[in-house]
Enzyme design. Structure first.
Site, mmCIF file in Angstrom:
data_model
loop_
_atom_site.group_PDB
_atom_site.id
_atom_site.type_symbol
_atom_site.label_atom_id
_atom_site.label_comp_id
_atom_site.label_asym_id
_atom_site.label_seq_id
_atom_site.Cartn_x
_atom_site.Cartn_y
_atom_site.Cartn_z
ATOM 1 N N GLY A 69 11.761 64.670 88.334
ATOM 2 C CA GLY A 69 12.368 64.126 89.535
ATOM 3 C C GLY A 69 13.469 63.151 89.194
ATOM 4 N N GLY A 71 15.863 59.981 91.180
ATOM 5 C CA GLY A 71 16.120 59.175 92.357
ATOM 6 C C GLY A 71 17.295 58.255 92.146
ATOM 7 N N ARG A 72 17.540 57.403 93.142
ATOM 8 C CA ARG A 72 18.665 56.478 93.041
ATOM 9 C C ARG A 72 18.468 55.456 91.929
ATOM 10 N NH1 ARG A 72 19.739 53.377 98.226
ATOM 11 N NH2 ARG A 72 17.457 53.356 98.337
ATOM 12 N N PHE A 73 17.209 55.105 91.665
ATOM 13 C CA PHE A 73 16.949 53.997 90.752
ATOM 14 C C PHE A 73 16.360 54.438 89.416
ATOM 15 C CE2 PHE A 73 16.462 52.341 95.122
ATOM 16 C CZ PHE A 73 17.561 51.496 95.128
ATOM 17 N N GLY A 74 16.150 55.714 89.223
ATOM 18 C CA GLY A 74 15.581 56.147 87.960
ATOM 19 C C GLY A 74 15.231 57.620 87.977
ATOM 20 N N ARG A 75 14.515 58.049 86.944
ATOM 21 C CA ARG A 75 14.129 59.446 86.836
ATOM 22 C C ARG A 75 12.701 59.535 86.312
ATOM 23 N NH1 ARG A 75 16.828 61.968 81.376
ATOM 24 N NH2 ARG A 75 16.334 60.251 79.943
ATOM 25 N N VAL A 76 12.077 60.694 86.570
ATOM 26 C CA VAL A 76 10.722 60.951 86.096
ATOM 27 C C VAL A 76 10.773 62.172 85.188
ATOM 28 C CG1 VAL A 76 8.344 61.445 86.728
ATOM 29 C CG2 VAL A 76 9.732 59.972 88.197
ATOM 30 N N LYS A 91 8.133 57.500 84.055
ATOM 31 C CA LYS A 91 9.178 57.032 84.970
ATOM 32 C C LYS A 91 10.059 56.052 84.221
ATOM 33 C CE LYS A 91 10.242 55.382 89.580
ATOM 34 N NZ LYS A 91 9.727 55.114 90.946
ATOM 35 N N ASP A 183 6.864 53.251 102.604
ATOM 36 C CA ASP A 183 7.890 54.243 102.253
ATOM 37 C C ASP A 183 7.343 55.667 102.322
ATOM 38 O OD1 ASP A 183 10.514 54.840 101.640
ATOM 39 O OD2 ASP A 183 10.228 54.720 99.475
#
EC number: 2.7.11.1
Length: 362
Positions: A69, A71-76, A91, A183
């Site tokens: 995955g 996202g705006r703030f990081g990746r998995v 993460k 969220d």
């Protein structure tokens, strides 16, 4: 899907009287104290975790298999331990956009929740590298829930009920720890198998202790509770509470059943779909339902009216869905079409829908 932007700060118990008022949704001193205890426990855990971070580059310990995955703030990433071969999810948050405190907070919230069947299990391994912070969790390999929701259709009813039940249980668990998730959306729900039999909640960067003062600074999204859109009862913001998650769960259940959002924004002055819902809810007359609510059953109407009550202290808790499991949440085949025909023949409702445009799809 844009995320909610907000500013938040701790709240002093003395600022709210026991029982609260309509704007506070009935938040009591005892509930605020529970939130403060959760906040103190998190601070202690963060202080300890900061001292035990592993100082290394990720690739020295783990081999990347594939992305899971972004996202705006990081990746998995799906990784394996180089010596043991154990598969794990990692993460990774870049230091350029993530503070040490922000990393430790999300890491420790996950740890504080322990083990729950519908929450991604966090492992107590935090890593600081030259350019990033990372932590490890159990791997969930079948993507997020948004990829399973067919636009304008949703999920099959059994899958929708299973997802809703598991997420309600996860949220109850979070609330029992004095926290509010804040969220809930399909992108934060991971799917464990191709048939969508089991799901797990992830991403606790927005989770806060109950009673934290919150001020919405960006535009609302469908999952945003209406009390966050109103002027806050205190200059510093609204004390958050589990009813925020109940609202988001109601919106998500609607998406699971229909493949639509019920509205774009929970604002009467800008969203006619939301205005129609409030009029229908206040009438208590299922036969006056707006589109696409006509595809839902009376049991689903009652369930969602309770979760989507615009008054937070009247809103049903997330656990209220237990009473509706096993009941039909969709009209039987042919009933929805018959009701739609009646609505079109009535003319008044159909004219309103045509004037408003198309319902927003998930």
């Amino acid at each position: 899907m844009p995320g909610k932007q907000s500013e938040d700060k701790p709240m002093e118990v003395s600022t709210v009287e026991d029982g609260g008022d309509e704007g506070l949704g009935g938040l009591t001193v005892e509930e605020l104290q529970q939130g403060q205890e959760a906040a103190l426990a998190l601070e202690d855990m963060m202080a300890l975790s900061a001292q035990t971070l592993v100082q290394t580059e990720v690739e020295e310990l783990y081999e990347e298999v594939r992305p899971l995955g972004q996202g705006r703030f990081g990746r998995v990433l799906l990784v394996t331990h180089r010596q043991k071969g154990t598969p794990l999810a990692l993460k990774q948050l870049p230091k350029q956009s993530t503070s040490l405190r922000g990393f430790l907070y999300e890491f420790c919230v996950g740890l504080s929740l322990g083990t729950h069947s519908a929450i991604v299990t966090a492992y107590g391994i935090g890593i600081e590298s030259a350019n990033s912070y990372s932590f490890l969790t159990e791997p969930v390999l079948h993507g997020d829930l948004i990829t399973f929701i067919q636009p304008k259709v949703g999920l099959p009813q059994p899958a929708a009920q299973r997802c809703a039940a598991q997420l309600a249980s996860a949220l109850e668990h979070i609330h029992s720890h004095g926290l509010v998730y804040r969220d809930l959306k399909p992108e934060n729900v991971l799917v464990c198998d191709p048939a969508c039999q089991r799901v797990k909640l992830t991403d606790f960067g927005h989770t806060r202790p109950r009673g934290t003062l919150l001020r919405l600074t960006g535009p609302p999204i469908p999952y945003t509770a209406p009390e966050l859109c109103a002027p806050p009862p205190l200059p510093e913001g609204l004390p958050i509470q589990p009813s925020l998650d109940a609202w988001a769960l109601g919106v998500l259940i609607f998406c699971l059943l229909t493949g639509y959002f019920p509205w774009d924004q929970p604002l009467v002055e800008v969203d006619p779909f939301f205005e129609d819902f409030l009029i229908w809810q206040a009438s208590g007359q299922p036969q006056d339902r707006p589109q696409p609510w006509y595809s839902l059953s009376p049991a689903a109407d009652t369930l969602l009216w309770g979760l989507l009550d615009p008054h937070p202290r009247k809103r049903n808790p997330v656990g209220s869905i237990k009473s509706y499991l096993g009941q039909p949440w969709k009209q039987r085949e042919g009933e929805a079409e018959e009701l739609a025909t009646e609505l079109r023949e009535d003319g008044w409702r159909g004219g309103q829908e045509a004037a408003k445009g198309e319902q927003p799809a998930c």
